[in-house]
Design a protein around this motif. Structure first.
Motif, PDB file in Angstrom:
ATOM      1  N   UNK A  98       0.795  -1.214   0.000  1.00 62.62           N
ATOM      2  CA  UNK A  98       0.000   0.000   0.000  1.00 62.62           C
ATOM      3  C   UNK A  98       0.826   1.262   0.000  1.00 62.62           C
ATOM      4  N   UNK A  99       2.055   1.165   0.488  1.00 61.49           N
ATOM      5  CA  UNK A  99       2.949   2.325   0.550  1.00 61.49           C
ATOM      6  C   UNK A  99       3.841   2.456  -0.677  1.00 61.49           C
ATOM      7  N   UNK A 100       3.701   1.540  -1.654  1.00 58.49           N
ATOM      8  CA  UNK A 100       4.620   1.531  -2.801  1.00 58.49           C
ATOM      9  C   UNK A 100       4.541   2.817  -3.621  1.00 58.49           C
ATOM     10  N   UNK A 101       3.342   3.381  -3.759  1.00 63.07           N
ATOM     11  CA  UNK A 101       3.211   4.618  -4.515  1.00 63.07           C
ATOM     12  C   UNK A 101       3.997   5.750  -3.889  1.00 63.07           C
ATOM     13  N   UNK A 102       3.865   5.926  -2.581  1.00 60.90           N
ATOM     14  CA  UNK A 102       4.642   6.949  -1.890  1.00 60.90           C
ATOM     15  C   UNK A 102       6.130   6.640  -1.965  1.00 60.90           C
ATOM     16  N   UNK A 103       6.497   5.356  -1.873  1.00 57.21           N
ATOM     17  CA  UNK A 103       7.907   4.975  -1.974  1.00 57.21           C
ATOM     18  C   UNK A 103       8.509   5.446  -3.295  1.00 57.21           C
ATOM     19  N   UNK A 104       7.724   5.378  -4.374  1.00 65.14           N
ATOM     20  CA  UNK A 104       8.210   5.839  -5.681  1.00 65.14           C
ATOM     21  C   UNK A 104       8.440   7.343  -5.676  1.00 65.14           C
ATOM     22  N   UNK A 105       7.550   8.098  -5.036  1.00 65.89           N
ATOM     23  CA  UNK A 105       7.735   9.549  -4.952  1.00 65.89           C
ATOM     24  C   UNK A 105       8.981   9.901  -4.145  1.00 65.89           C
ATOM     25  N   UNK A 106       9.229   9.146  -3.086  1.00 68.42           N
ATOM     26  CA  UNK A 106      10.411   9.403  -2.255  1.00 68.42           C
ATOM     27  C   UNK A 106      11.695   9.036  -2.986  1.00 68.42           C
ATOM     28  N   UNK A 107      11.650   7.933  -3.754  1.00 67.15           N
ATOM     29  CA  UNK A 107      12.853   7.459  -4.447  1.00 67.15           C
ATOM     30  C   UNK A 107      13.138   8.245  -5.723  1.00 67.15           C
ATOM     31  N   UNK A 108      12.110   8.847  -6.328  1.00 61.18           N
ATOM     32  CA  UNK A 108      12.277   9.567  -7.601  1.00 61.18           C
ATOM     33  C   UNK A 108      11.627  10.953  -7.526  1.00 61.18           C
ATOM     34  N   UNK A 109      12.068  11.813  -6.600  1.00 59.50           N
ATOM     35  CA  UNK A 109      11.376  13.095  -6.418  1.00 59.50           C
ATOM     36  C   UNK A 109      11.394  13.976  -7.668  1.00 59.50           C
ATOM     37  N   UNK A 110      12.494  13.956  -8.403  1.00 61.00           N
ATOM     38  CA  UNK A 110      12.568  14.780  -9.607  1.00 61.00           C
ATOM     39  C   UNK A 110      11.578  14.353 -10.669  1.00 61.00           C
ATOM     40  N   UNK A 111      11.198  13.095 -10.650  1.00 65.79           N
ATOM     41  CA  UNK A 111      10.280  12.538 -11.646  1.00 65.79           C
ATOM     42  C   UNK A 111       8.878  13.139 -11.524  1.00 65.79           C
ATOM     43  N   UNK A 112       8.522  13.570 -10.294  1.00 70.53           N
ATOM     44  CA  UNK A 112       7.155  14.031 -10.037  1.00 70.53           C
ATOM     45  C   UNK A 112       7.076  15.485  -9.569  1.00 70.53           C
ATOM     46  N   UNK A 113       8.196  16.175  -9.540  1.00 71.32           N
ATOM     47  CA  UNK A 113       8.212  17.554  -9.050  1.00 71.32           C
ATOM     48  C   UNK A 113       7.245  18.425  -9.839  1.00 71.32           C
ATOM     49  N   UNK A 114       6.432  19.186  -9.111  1.00 64.13           N
ATOM     50  CA  UNK A 114       5.510  20.113  -9.732  1.00 64.13           C
ATOM     51  C   UNK A 114       4.213  19.500 -10.222  1.00 64.13           C
ATOM     52  N   UNK A 115       4.063  18.200 -10.113  1.00 66.74           N
ATOM     53  CA  UNK A 115       2.851  17.530 -10.601  1.00 66.74           C
ATOM     54  C   UNK A 115       1.826  17.368  -9.481  1.00 66.74           C
ATOM     55  N   UNK A 116       0.581  17.207  -9.874  1.00 65.30           N
ATOM     56  CA  UNK A 116      -0.494  16.927  -8.923  1.00 65.30           C
ATOM     57  C   UNK A 116      -0.759  15.433  -8.977  1.00 65.30           C
ATOM     58  N   UNK A 117      -0.299  14.747  -7.938  1.00 63.21           N
ATOM     59  CA  UNK A 117      -0.190  13.288  -7.966  1.00 63.21           C
ATOM     60  C   UNK A 117      -1.247  12.646  -7.070  1.00 63.21           C
ATOM     61  N   UNK A 118      -1.935  11.645  -7.622  1.00 64.76           N
ATOM     62  CA  UNK A 118      -2.849  10.832  -6.839  1.00 64.76           C
ATOM     63  C   UNK A 118      -2.210   9.494  -6.508  1.00 64.76           C
ATOM     64  N   UNK A 119      -2.173   9.159  -5.228  1.00 66.93           N
ATOM     65  CA  UNK A 119      -1.548   7.923  -4.751  1.00 66.93           C
ATOM     66  C   UNK A 119      -2.589   7.120  -3.970  1.00 66.93           C
ATOM     67  N   UNK A 120      -2.740   5.856  -4.324  1.00 73.61           N
ATOM     68  CA  UNK A 120      -3.684   4.992  -3.604  1.00 73.61           C
ATOM     69  C   UNK A 120      -2.950   4.260  -2.483  1.00 73.61           C
ATOM     70  N   UNK A 121      -3.401   4.468  -1.253  1.00 72.18           N
ATOM     71  CA  UNK A 121      -2.913   3.670  -0.124  1.00 72.18           C
ATOM     72  C   UNK A 121      -3.782   2.417  -0.103  1.00 72.18           C
ATOM     73  N   UNK A 122      -3.363   1.418  -0.876  1.00 70.02           N
ATOM     74  CA  UNK A 122      -4.304   0.366  -1.272  1.00 70.02           C
ATOM     75  C   UNK A 122      -4.531  -0.706  -0.222  1.00 70.02           C
TER      76      UNK A 122
END
Length: 416
Positions: A290-314
């Motif tokens: 369930x935390x994998x989506x947030x883990x991706x944001x933490x591991x690749x911050x430049x990939x998502x900078x400035x975007x409006x991101x929806x993450x499912x805590x599944x």
């Protein structure tokens, strides 16, 4: 370099359409929790994106899997309902199917791998299902479930590779876009691919560019392999056991290939950090998958900078002992918990003098381990391991500096 965002496929009839997902939502909406989609200002500041979290861990069985299971159950014939359903699952699909089958009066049998976390076995049995433990992997449990299906006339409810299940999971995205229409990026965990297939179907029907990014654990890159033609091994003891699938579905792989823009892989440390941050910041319990989506944001911050991101805590079904270990390891990595190995002379007052330095630096001692025998030091020497609690890494560094300045050989016992 900007990411190429896929548009809705033309002239390609995929197994699940937006109409299927909308029909599923109308079918199930009164029997599931309409979980909130909320902004996390702290996580947004940490990652550089505007982060919205969909709290599917607040479903009754603590996972989104209820959606697909219920959508499938409601479409069975009366004869099929009377004979009962069967599934193979590492846990969340099992609980969702068992709960709604019991509620609807449909007998349910769930085959689980023997290494399934105890909390998931107990909860599934608590929902009235007959649990069969078979094999050490999902694939072994799946094979046994198909044998029982043939022998007893059950209806097999696949955890991900079924259009009815995919349509049900996609209802998650319908609610997200209703609540936050400005989401321009979805970051979604991938195990077998049911959730991301359904969510991507909804995203592609929004009439504007939306980037869809899947996330897998590095130890189980099965969908990544399928889509990219790679052959990385799928094995290991991952925190994200809910997405530890060796073979993705055929239907879902086809949909992911057509609809998903990118798949990222995340390591165990990022998964642990994400679980810990969600508890500390959002005060919510989320399992590794369930935390994998947030883990991706933490591991690749430049990939998502400035975007409006929806993450499912599944999902939120994590074993409490495992959660405790994750939290303690996170404290250790942040410098707030440490084990220091200190070389002393075996004489009266030696430990007292060291303890005075801890007191001077206002560091709390939790445990002390004296080692005189199993050491390579001379007979008059000893090793002392001291577990201690500090405010932060800088506080720990000041303690180590003070110990070394006083002449003590000091090393920190590091985590893997």
């Amino acid at each position: 370099m900007a990411t190429q965002i896929k548009s809705a496929p033309e002239n390609e009839a995929l197994p699940v359409t937006i109409d299927d997902v909308r029909a599923a939502h109308a079918r199930i909406r009164d029997a599931i929790v309409r979980t909130p989609t909320l902004i996390s200002r702290t996580l947004s500041n940490l990652t550089g994106a505007t982060v919205y979290l969909k709290f599917e861990n607040l479903q009754f069985t603590a996972a989104y899997k209820e959606r697909g299971a219920l959508n499938t159950l409601l479409q069975l014939s009366e004869e099929a309902k009377a004979k009962g359903v069967i599934a193979a699952s590492a846990g969340n699909h099992a609980q969702g199917l068992a709960y709604h089958a019991n509620r609807l009066g449909v007998p349910a049998t769930i085959v689980m791998p023997r290494n399934t976390p105890t909390v998931k076995v107990v909860q599934t049995e608590g929902h009235g299902a007959d649990v069969v433990l078979e094999g050490d992997t999902f694939d072994a449990a799946y094979a046994h479930a198909r044998v029982l299906e043939a022998e007893r006339g059950y209806t097999f409810v696949h955890p991900f590779d079924d259009p009815r299940v995919i349509a049900g999971q996609g209802t998650t995205a319908i609610e997200m876009f209703e609540d936050v229409p400005e989401i321009d990026t979805l970051v979604t965990p991938i195990g077998g691919g049911g959730l991301i297939s359904g969510m991507a179907t909804v995203a592609r029907a929004q009439g504007r560019p939306i980037e869809i990014v899947g996330v897998e654990a590095e130890l189980f890159p099965s969908m990544y392999n399928r889509i990219n033609g790679t052959d990385m091994p799928c094995a290991g003891d991952t925190l994200a056991e809910g997405i530890a699938v060796k073979e993705p579905g055929g239907i879902t792989a086809r949909m992911v290939a057509a609809l998903v823009d990118d798949i990222l892989l995340v390591g165990e440390r990022s998964l642990e950090e994400a679980v810990s941050l969600l508890l500390q910041i959002e005060k919510t319990v989320v399992e590794g998958a369930g935390a994998a989506g947030l883990a991706a944001l933490l591991a690749h911050p430049g990939r998502f900078a400035g975007k409006t991101v929806g993450v499912v805590l599944c999902g939120g079904n994590i074993d409490t002992r495992l959660l405790a270990n994750v939290l303690l390891r996170d404290l250790a990595r942040s410098g707030r918990l440490a084990r220091l190995r200190i070389r002393l002379q075996d004489q009266p007052g030696a430990l007292f003098n060291v303890a005075r330095l801890f007191d001077q630096e206002r560091v709390n001692i939790i445990e002390v381990y004296h080692q005189r025998v199993f050491t390579t030091l001379p007979a008059k020497g000893l090793i002392t391991d001291i577990e201690c609690e500090t405010r932060d890494q800088a506080h720990l560094d000041r303690l180590v500096t003070a110990l070394r300045a006083a002449g003590y050989e000091t090393t920190q016992v590091e985590l893997a």
